[in-house]
Design a protein around this motif. Structure first.
Motif, PDB file in Angstrom:
ATOM      1  N   ARG A 171      16.341   0.075  -0.079  1.00 15.72           N
ATOM      2  CA  ARG A 171      15.004  -0.419  -0.393  1.00 15.72           C
ATOM      3  C   ARG A 171      15.113  -1.833  -0.973  1.00 15.72           C
ATOM      4  NH1 ARG A 171      12.000   4.511  -0.526  1.00 15.72           N
ATOM      5  NH2 ARG A 171      13.422   6.274  -0.867  1.00 15.72           N
ATOM      6  N   ALA A 172      14.002  -2.553  -0.963  1.00 15.42           N
ATOM      7  CA  ALA A 172      13.972  -3.865  -1.604  1.00 15.42           C
ATOM      8  C   ALA A 172      14.376  -3.730  -3.062  1.00 15.42           C
ATOM      9  CB  ALA A 172      12.567  -4.456  -1.505  1.00 15.42           C
ATOM     10  N   PRO A 186       9.755  -0.449  -3.110  1.00 15.25           N
ATOM     11  CA  PRO A 186       9.057  -0.179  -4.385  1.00 15.25           C
ATOM     12  C   PRO A 186       7.881  -1.139  -4.573  1.00 15.25           C
ATOM     13  CG  PRO A 186      11.119  -1.324  -4.789  1.00 15.25           C
ATOM     14  CD  PRO A 186      11.094  -1.022  -3.323  1.00 15.25           C
ATOM     15  N   ILE A 187       6.816  -0.882  -3.852  1.00 16.21           N
ATOM     16  CA  ILE A 187       5.709  -1.832  -3.755  1.00 16.21           C
ATOM     17  C   ILE A 187       4.886  -1.884  -5.035  1.00 16.21           C
ATOM     18  CG2 ILE A 187       3.568  -2.274  -2.487  1.00 16.21           C
ATOM     19  CD1 ILE A 187       5.175  -1.196   0.014  1.00 16.21           C
ATOM     20  N   GLU A 188       4.792  -0.780  -5.736  1.00 19.33           N
ATOM     21  CA  GLU A 188       4.050  -0.810  -7.003  1.00 19.33           C
ATOM     22  C   GLU A 188       4.713  -1.779  -7.974  1.00 19.33           C
ATOM     23  OE1 GLU A 188       1.915   2.350 -10.037  1.00 19.33           O
ATOM     24  OE2 GLU A 188       3.385   3.070  -8.573  1.00 19.33           O
ATOM     25  N   ALA A 189       6.048  -1.744  -8.085  1.00 22.71           N
ATOM     26  CA  ALA A 189       6.768  -2.659  -8.979  1.00 22.71           C
ATOM     27  C   ALA A 189       6.718  -4.089  -8.454  1.00 22.71           C
ATOM     28  CB  ALA A 189       8.213  -2.204  -9.146  1.00 22.71           C
ATOM     29  N   LEU A 190       6.842  -4.259  -7.148  1.00 26.16           N
ATOM     30  CA  LEU A 190       6.754  -5.600  -6.566  1.00 26.16           C
ATOM     31  C   LEU A 190       5.367  -6.194  -6.770  1.00 26.16           C
ATOM     32  CD1 LEU A 190       8.694  -5.050  -3.214  1.00 26.16           C
ATOM     33  CD2 LEU A 190       9.455  -6.399  -5.189  1.00 26.16           C
ATOM     34  N   GLY A 191       4.339  -5.341  -6.731  1.00 22.81           N
ATOM     35  CA  GLY A 191       2.980  -5.815  -6.974  1.00 22.81           C
ATOM     36  C   GLY A 191       2.811  -6.370  -8.370  1.00 22.81           C
ATOM     37  N   ARG A 192       3.439  -5.721  -9.342  1.00 25.57           N
ATOM     38  CA  ARG A 192       3.344  -6.234 -10.714  1.00 25.57           C
ATOM     39  C   ARG A 192       3.987  -7.610 -10.823  1.00 25.57           C
ATOM     40  NH1 ARG A 192       4.262  -0.646 -12.001  1.00 25.57           N
ATOM     41  NH2 ARG A 192       6.523  -0.976 -12.148  1.00 25.57           N
ATOM     42  N   ILE A 193       5.153  -7.773 -10.196  1.00 28.99           N
ATOM     43  CA  ILE A 193       5.830  -9.065 -10.220  1.00 28.99           C
ATOM     44  C   ILE A 193       4.989 -10.125  -9.504  1.00 28.99           C
ATOM     45  CG2 ILE A 193       7.819 -10.352  -9.329  1.00 28.99           C
ATOM     46  CD1 ILE A 193       9.515  -7.907  -9.829  1.00 28.99           C
ATOM     47  N   ALA A 194       4.460  -9.768  -8.335  1.00 26.82           N
ATOM     48  CA  ALA A 194       3.664 -10.718  -7.561  1.00 26.82           C
ATOM     49  C   ALA A 194       2.433 -11.172  -8.343  1.00 26.82           C
ATOM     50  CB  ALA A 194       3.248 -10.074  -6.239  1.00 26.82           C
ATOM     51  N   ARG A 195       1.794 -10.242  -9.006  1.00 23.17           N
ATOM     52  CA  ARG A 195       0.610 -10.595  -9.788  1.00 23.17           C
ATOM     53  C   ARG A 195       0.985 -11.476 -10.977  1.00 23.17           C
ATOM     54  NH1 ARG A 195      -2.192  -5.620 -12.559  1.00 23.17           N
ATOM     55  NH2 ARG A 195      -0.100  -5.674 -13.458  1.00 23.17           N
ATOM     56  N   PRO A 203       6.006   7.349  -1.909  1.00 25.45           N
ATOM     57  CA  PRO A 203       5.719   6.203  -2.789  1.00 25.45           C
ATOM     58  C   PRO A 203       4.406   5.529  -2.425  1.00 25.45           C
ATOM     59  CG  PRO A 203       7.989   6.138  -1.983  1.00 25.45           C
ATOM     60  CD  PRO A 203       7.288   7.204  -1.193  1.00 25.45           C
ATOM     61  N   ARG A 204       3.719   5.026  -3.424  1.00 23.96           N
ATOM     62  CA  ARG A 204       2.457   4.316  -3.199  1.00 23.96           C
ATOM     63  C   ARG A 204       2.739   2.929  -2.612  1.00 23.96           C
ATOM     64  NH1 ARG A 204      -1.009   3.937  -8.351  1.00 23.96           N
ATOM     65  NH2 ARG A 204      -2.553   3.266  -6.824  1.00 23.96           N
ATOM     66  N   PHE A 205       1.821   2.457  -1.770  1.00 24.54           N
ATOM     67  CA  PHE A 205       2.083   1.174  -1.114  1.00 24.54           C
ATOM     68  C   PHE A 205       0.816   0.416  -0.717  1.00 24.54           C
ATOM     69  CE2 PHE A 205       1.492   4.243   2.248  1.00 24.54           C
ATOM     70  CZ  PHE A 205       0.756   3.552   3.206  1.00 24.54           C
ATOM     71  N   ASP A 206      -0.367   0.972  -0.949  1.00 23.68           N
ATOM     72  CA  ASP A 206      -1.545   0.443  -0.262  1.00 23.68           C
ATOM     73  C   ASP A 206      -2.306  -0.603  -1.073  1.00 23.68           C
ATOM     74  OD1 ASP A 206      -3.061   1.861  -2.131  1.00 23.68           O
ATOM     75  OD2 ASP A 206      -3.461   3.535  -0.780  1.00 23.68           O
ATOM     76  N   LEU A 207      -3.504  -0.959  -0.588  1.00 22.30           N
ATOM     77  CA  LEU A 207      -4.295  -2.037  -1.187  1.00 22.30           C
ATOM     78  C   LEU A 207      -4.795  -1.716  -2.587  1.00 22.30           C
ATOM     79  CD1 LEU A 207      -6.506  -2.978   1.901  1.00 22.30           C
ATOM     80  CD2 LEU A 207      -4.590  -4.298   1.003  1.00 22.30           C
ATOM     81  N   SER A 208      -4.748  -0.454  -2.981  1.00 20.64           N
ATOM     82  CA  SER A 208      -5.226  -0.099  -4.319  1.00 20.64           C
ATOM     83  C   SER A 208      -4.259  -0.552  -5.410  1.00 20.64           C
ATOM     84  CB  SER A 208      -5.435   1.414  -4.420  1.00 20.64           C
ATOM     85  OG  SER A 208      -4.189   2.107  -4.315  1.00 20.64           O
ATOM     86  N   LEU A 209      -3.027  -0.894  -5.031  1.00 24.17           N
ATOM     87  CA  LEU A 209      -2.044  -1.326  -6.027  1.00 24.17           C
ATOM     88  C   LEU A 209      -2.299  -2.768  -6.438  1.00 24.17           C
ATOM     89  CD1 LEU A 209       1.246   0.159  -4.513  1.00 24.17           C
ATOM     90  CD2 LEU A 209      -0.063   1.018  -6.466  1.00 24.17           C
TER      91      LEU A 209
END
Length: 407
Positions: free
Chosen positions: A163-164, A194-203, A231-237
């Motif tokens: 995974r990333a 791990p898109i939820e964690a990547l989303g936090r970093i991106a934000r 794992p969650r991955f969608d636009l709601s994150l």
């Protein structure tokens, strides 16, 4: 007067041929193709049964001549609106979300990169050459998009779980980073990043996060109803700004119809291209291709309404059951091991004992279509509903090929 054709070049027949002859010719041409109706294809055909295929075919034929991008076909615009609303409801779109119907992953990727680039330029016009930051497992279509737009793309190593790596990506973000791409799942390994964690970093770092869910977008929401650990991955994150998903994969539509979704319609506005300095006046487009096959749109609309939530969930259960049968069977064969822990239906497996590609050659000789990985060396497949006809035969042949390699 036109010049004569080059020697040996194919030309139009002097007289037209009747359909009976053309049917025979087409049948002869396809005789060497993989027998995907009986589960012997590993990657490129998503077949949910003759009833679903028949619905897709009939709907396609009704709109075979129409261009879904043309304004004189409001029926197809209505169908696209329905496809987008259903997609957004499945993939976490809130009130501000919006989307576009595209012809496939390549167009979705190019449009997402262009939107991210224009958004980045609006904020940071002084940056000389923005770049995309992606895990090594991301599809090469983003490399293609960067190449076409004169952007840099930086691939970074993934983790030992295939995974990333959130830590690696976080450390590599710079002022020039305009976009991160993550997969749900990755095509090589079948793992959801791990898109939820990547989303936090991106934000936190003000970087656009795009999710490539072209394989899993229309499978994972239904699997998640029966397998809570997806794992969650969608636009709601928070942090996820765009997401691509292919309707012609686990949406079971005819080829050539996908969606690109945005968490915020303001981001979608970056897609828009306008030009009026030509004789016909204003030309406006949100996509790259001026044509979208009306048949493909109609097939997706019809199949979605034919299957409904119950039908898609039943197919998802079937796919995951088959996936588990493949995983268990592969692990039972001494010398083989599955790479990582696939979240959905993509599987890759290799060996530390012998040349796995030689096993692939032997399987191909037994009339299986074999997909391969090179780094690491592995065999690879996407499990679909049709594989219930072939799972035991595949595993039996695989065991025989491994036994032959040992001896």
């Amino acid at each position: 007067m036109s010049s004569p054709p080059s020697p040996g070049r194919k030309t139009l027949p002097a007289r037209g041929q009747p359909w009976s002859e053309l049917h025979d010719a087409l049948s002869a041409l396809r005789s060497a193709d993989t027998d995907w109706r009986h589960g012997r294809d590993s990657l490129d055909v998503y077949y949910a049964g003759e009833d679903v295929l028949d619905v897709a075919r009939r709907a396609y034929a009704m709109f075979i001549s129409e261009n879904a991008r043309a304004p004189q076909f409001p029926s197809l615009q209505r169908m696209q609106d329905d496809l987008l609303q259903i997609s957004l409801s499945l993939l976490g779109g809130g009130r501000e979300a919006a989307g576009t119907v595209t012809i496939g992953n390549a167009e979705s990727a190019l449009l997402a990169v262009r939107s991210a680039y224009r958004a980045f330029r609006a904020r940071r016009p002084q940056v000389r050459r923005p770049h995309l930051l992606v895990p090594a497992s991301v599809h090469p279509v983003y490399e293609q998009a960067a190449d076409m737009m004169g952007l840099e793309l930086i691939r970074v190593a993934i983790g030992g779980d295939y995974r990333a790596s959130v830590q690696t990506i976080g450390q590599c973000i710079e002022a020039e980073t305009m976009m991160i791409v993550a997969s749900a799942p990755s095509l090589p390994f079948g793992t959801i990043d791990p898109i939820e964690a990547l989303g936090r970093i991106a934000r936190d770092r003000d970087v656009w996060l795009h999710v490539d869910a072209c394989i899993g977008g229309f499978l994972a929401p239904h699997v998640a109803r029966i397998v809570p650990a997806v794992p969650r991955f969608d636009l709601s994150l928070p942090g996820v700004r765009s997401l691509a998903a292919d309707l012609h994969k686990f949406g079971y539509a005819a080829n050539g119809v996908s969606v690109l979704l945005y968490a915020d319609a303001d981001d979608q506005a970056h897609q828009l291209f306008e030009y009026d300095q030509w004789p016909k006046g204003l030309w406006r487009s949100q996509t790259l291709s001026g044509t979208l096959a009306g048949g493909a749109v109609a097939s997706a609309w019809a199949v979605m309404h034919y299957l409904g939530e119950t039908g898609y969930r039943t197919l998802a259960q079937r796919v995951m059951h088959l996936r588990d049968r493949y995983l268990e069977g592969i692990e039972r064969i001494s010398g083989l091991h599955v790479l990582g822990q696939p979240d959905l239906s993509v599987i890759a497996f290799g060996s530390d004992e012998f040349d796995i590609h030689a096993i692939g050659d032997a399987m191909q000789a037994r009339s299986w279509h074999i997909s391969r990985l090179t780094a690491p060396a592995a065999l690879h497949m996407t499990v679909t509903p049709v594989h219930d006809q072939a799972v035991e035969a595949y595993l039996d042949d695989l065991a025989r090929c491994v036994l032959a390699a040992r001896s």
